[in-house]
Enzyme design. Structure first.
Site, mmCIF file in Angstrom:
data_model
loop_
_atom_site.group_PDB
_atom_site.id
_atom_site.type_symbol
_atom_site.label_atom_id
_atom_site.label_comp_id
_atom_site.label_asym_id
_atom_site.label_seq_id
_atom_site.Cartn_x
_atom_site.Cartn_y
_atom_site.Cartn_z
ATOM 1 N N SER A 8 34.011 41.222 34.953
ATOM 2 C CA SER A 8 34.490 41.989 36.247
ATOM 3 C C SER A 8 33.229 42.945 36.576
ATOM 4 O O SER A 8 33.047 43.038 37.759
ATOM 5 C CB SER A 8 35.748 42.614 36.316
ATOM 6 O OG SER A 8 35.980 43.334 35.258
ATOM 7 N N HIS A 60 38.199 36.733 38.608
ATOM 8 C CA HIS A 60 36.949 36.631 39.721
ATOM 9 C C HIS A 60 36.259 35.059 39.827
ATOM 10 O O HIS A 60 35.541 35.164 40.572
ATOM 11 C CB HIS A 60 35.812 37.446 39.204
ATOM 12 C CG HIS A 60 36.117 38.865 39.227
ATOM 13 N ND1 HIS A 60 36.357 39.624 40.216
ATOM 14 C CD2 HIS A 60 36.972 39.603 38.249
ATOM 15 C CE1 HIS A 60 36.516 40.999 39.809
ATOM 16 N NE2 HIS A 60 37.085 40.982 38.612
ATOM 17 N N LYS A 106 42.461 39.030 44.747
ATOM 18 C CA LYS A 106 40.776 38.874 45.118
ATOM 19 C C LYS A 106 40.613 37.792 46.077
ATOM 20 O O LYS A 106 40.904 38.085 47.149
ATOM 21 C CB LYS A 106 40.140 38.926 43.803
ATOM 22 C CG LYS A 106 40.462 39.929 43.035
ATOM 23 C CD LYS A 106 40.052 40.194 41.715
ATOM 24 C CE LYS A 106 40.250 41.676 40.965
ATOM 25 N NZ LYS A 106 40.419 41.836 39.717
HETATM 26 C C1 LIG Z 1 41.626 42.796 38.931
HETATM 27 C C2 LIG Z 1 41.517 42.215 37.449
HETATM 28 C C3 LIG Z 1 42.616 42.152 36.967
HETATM 29 C C4 LIG Z 1 43.831 43.021 37.424
HETATM 30 O O1 LIG Z 1 44.264 42.049 38.287
HETATM 31 P P1 LIG Z 1 45.360 42.711 39.620
HETATM 32 O O2 LIG Z 1 46.283 41.757 39.915
HETATM 33 O O3 LIG Z 1 44.446 43.680 40.359
HETATM 34 O O4 LIG Z 1 46.172 43.720 38.775
HETATM 35 C C5 LIG Z 1 42.917 41.676 35.630
HETATM 36 N N1 LIG Z 1 41.771 41.136 35.011
HETATM 37 C C6 LIG Z 1 40.525 41.075 35.521
HETATM 38 C C7 LIG Z 1 39.253 40.453 35.176
HETATM 39 C C8 LIG Z 1 40.223 41.684 36.861
HETATM 40 O O5 LIG Z 1 39.230 41.914 37.356
#
Ligand SMILES: *Cc1c(COP(=O)(O)O)cnc(C)c1O
Length: 398
Positions: free
Chosen positions: A185, A213, A244
């Site tokens: 991330s 992602h 996302k």
């Molecule tokens: C954003 C993210 C999460 C968490 O997801 P949410 O639905 O925002 O809680 C988990 N793992 C990674 C790699 C992320 O980037």
């Protein structure tokens, strides 16, 4: 009044946090998600490279309509845990659609990706005789989940398959679970999923792949990293978020029918938490349809990245490109990173300044997050501003 030692300790921590350039501030925005943001009390809009809305779906009219429609049919709240009376037909349909889309037998919805990661790791690993093998740069939610399980935690150097193989071989374990971000991330680089699955098979491990992602962005029709690399096996558990590229919020775990049923029985963040809002869940099939049809947006993302890459080759700070929409610019020092972010913001360009504990000390960075909603002109503006605040070594006459 008697002075509180507790509160004065906290005050001391807060001062150190501030002087260490670690204090974070929230911005109050007055526009919906998109490439332009406007802060409360500021008459101007700025260009934002902050969000994870990779396909530009967060404000898509069809998705907004789908949420209104689902709220109309199913209501606003689920009103109880899915194990009691919160699991409606819209939840069951969405789970089926997510499983089919990602190529797994079954899927399970969660309120957030954070909760989904907690669910998987703490349900599967329950004893100090279990070992979780975790990439050093995994997302905070995976790290926290490892800590919350009772397992021994073995963090392997980032992407180092040799080191991982060595510890899989040497550490005695009742159960072995490998956990990894598919797309990291804060770096944008990618895990070698096929090699990881080979190791899982060789050493009888399961593997949790966090595709927060990659889902929507990578693979044919945006089906994600697992589909792109065809790493299907009974040993694989996929976690992806809907907050996302999917433009909503929430998350899901997909795997074999057996493992999904196992999680359903044992995951405390599933059993003891209210089911996701049916208004959002009812919009998931629409989001999947938009993702599937977004080839043009995925190609736009690749073109934006290559335009940026061509423009920043002589930069003072290295820009890193890995074929994903996340472009880190490694600055190093925390103060210098935040100074760069502030100078860009003064030019009307917002990029995220990322500091410890999100990244290791000394590797603070700017994180540029591209979205298909950006234009070439937006990328050119970013480059121009970076040049004008001294990002490039050769500043002829600047
Ligand atoms: C954003 C993210 C999460 C968490 O997801 P949410 O639905 O925002 O809680 C988990 N793992 C990674 C790699 C992320 O980037």
């Amino acid at each position: 009044m008697k002075e509180s030692l507790f509160l004065s300790q906290l005050a001391k921590d807060a001062t150190e946090w501030e002087t260490g350039n670690l204090r974070r501030e929230r911005k109050v925005l007055v526009l919906p998600a998109g490439p332009r943001i406007q802060l409360l009390g500021n008459p101007h809009t700025s260009l934002s490279f902050l969000s994870n809305d990779y396909l530009g779906l967060a404000s898509h009219p069809d998705l907004k309509d789908a949420i209104s429609g689902a709220a109309h049919s199913w209501g606003a709240g689920a009103a109880s845990s899915p194990m009691v009376s919160g699991h409606m037909k819209c939840h069951a349909d969405a789970e089926q659609a997510l499983a089919a889309f990602t190529g797994f037998e079954e899927a399970l919805l969660f309120i957030t990706g954070y909760m989904a990661n907690l669910a998987v790791i703490t349900s599967l690993l329950t004893s100090p005789e279990d070992v979780v093998f975790s990439d050093h740069l995994n997302h905070a939610s995976l790290i926290d989940a490892c800590r919350l399980s009772r397992a021994r935690i073995e963090r392997y150097p980032h992407l180092d398959m040799l080191a991982l193989s060595e510890s899989l071989k040497t550490l005695p374990a009742r159960r072995r679970l490998i956990v990894t971000d598919a797309v990291f991330s804060m770096d944008g680089d990618r895990a070698p999923l096929a090699s990881l699955l080979e190791l899982a098979e060789e050493f009888d491990a399961l593997i949790l792949i966090d595709d927060a992602h990659g889902f929507g962005v990578l693979g044919a029709q945006g089906r994600g990293s697992v589909s792109e690399e065809q790493v299907y096996s009974d040993r694989v558990i996929l976690m992806a978020t809907l907050g996302k590229a999917a433009g909503l919020s929430g998350a899901f775990v997909a795997s074999s029918a057996f493992l999904v049923e196992y999680l359903l029985q044992h995951a405390r963040t599933y059993v003891f938490s209210t089911a996701p809002s049916p208004a959002l869940v009812g919009a998931i099939p629409t989001s999947l349809k938009l993702i599937q049809e977004a080839d043009q947006q995925r190609s736009q993302l690749r073109m934006l990245a290559s335009r940026l890459s061509d423009a920043v080759s002589a930069s003072r700070y290295p820009f890193r490109f890995y074929g994903t929409p996340i472009v880190p610019v490694i600055v190093g020092d925390e103060g210098e990173t935040m100074c760069c972010a502030r100078l860009l913001a003064e030019q009307g360009i917002w990029v995220a300044g990322i500091r410890p504990p999100t990244v290791p000390v000394g590797l603070s960075r700017l994180r540029i997050s591209l979205s298909a909603a950006h234009t070439f002109q937006d990328v050119d503006l970013l480059v121009q501003s970076a040049r004008s605040v001294g990002f490039f070594k050769e500043r002829r006459g600047a």
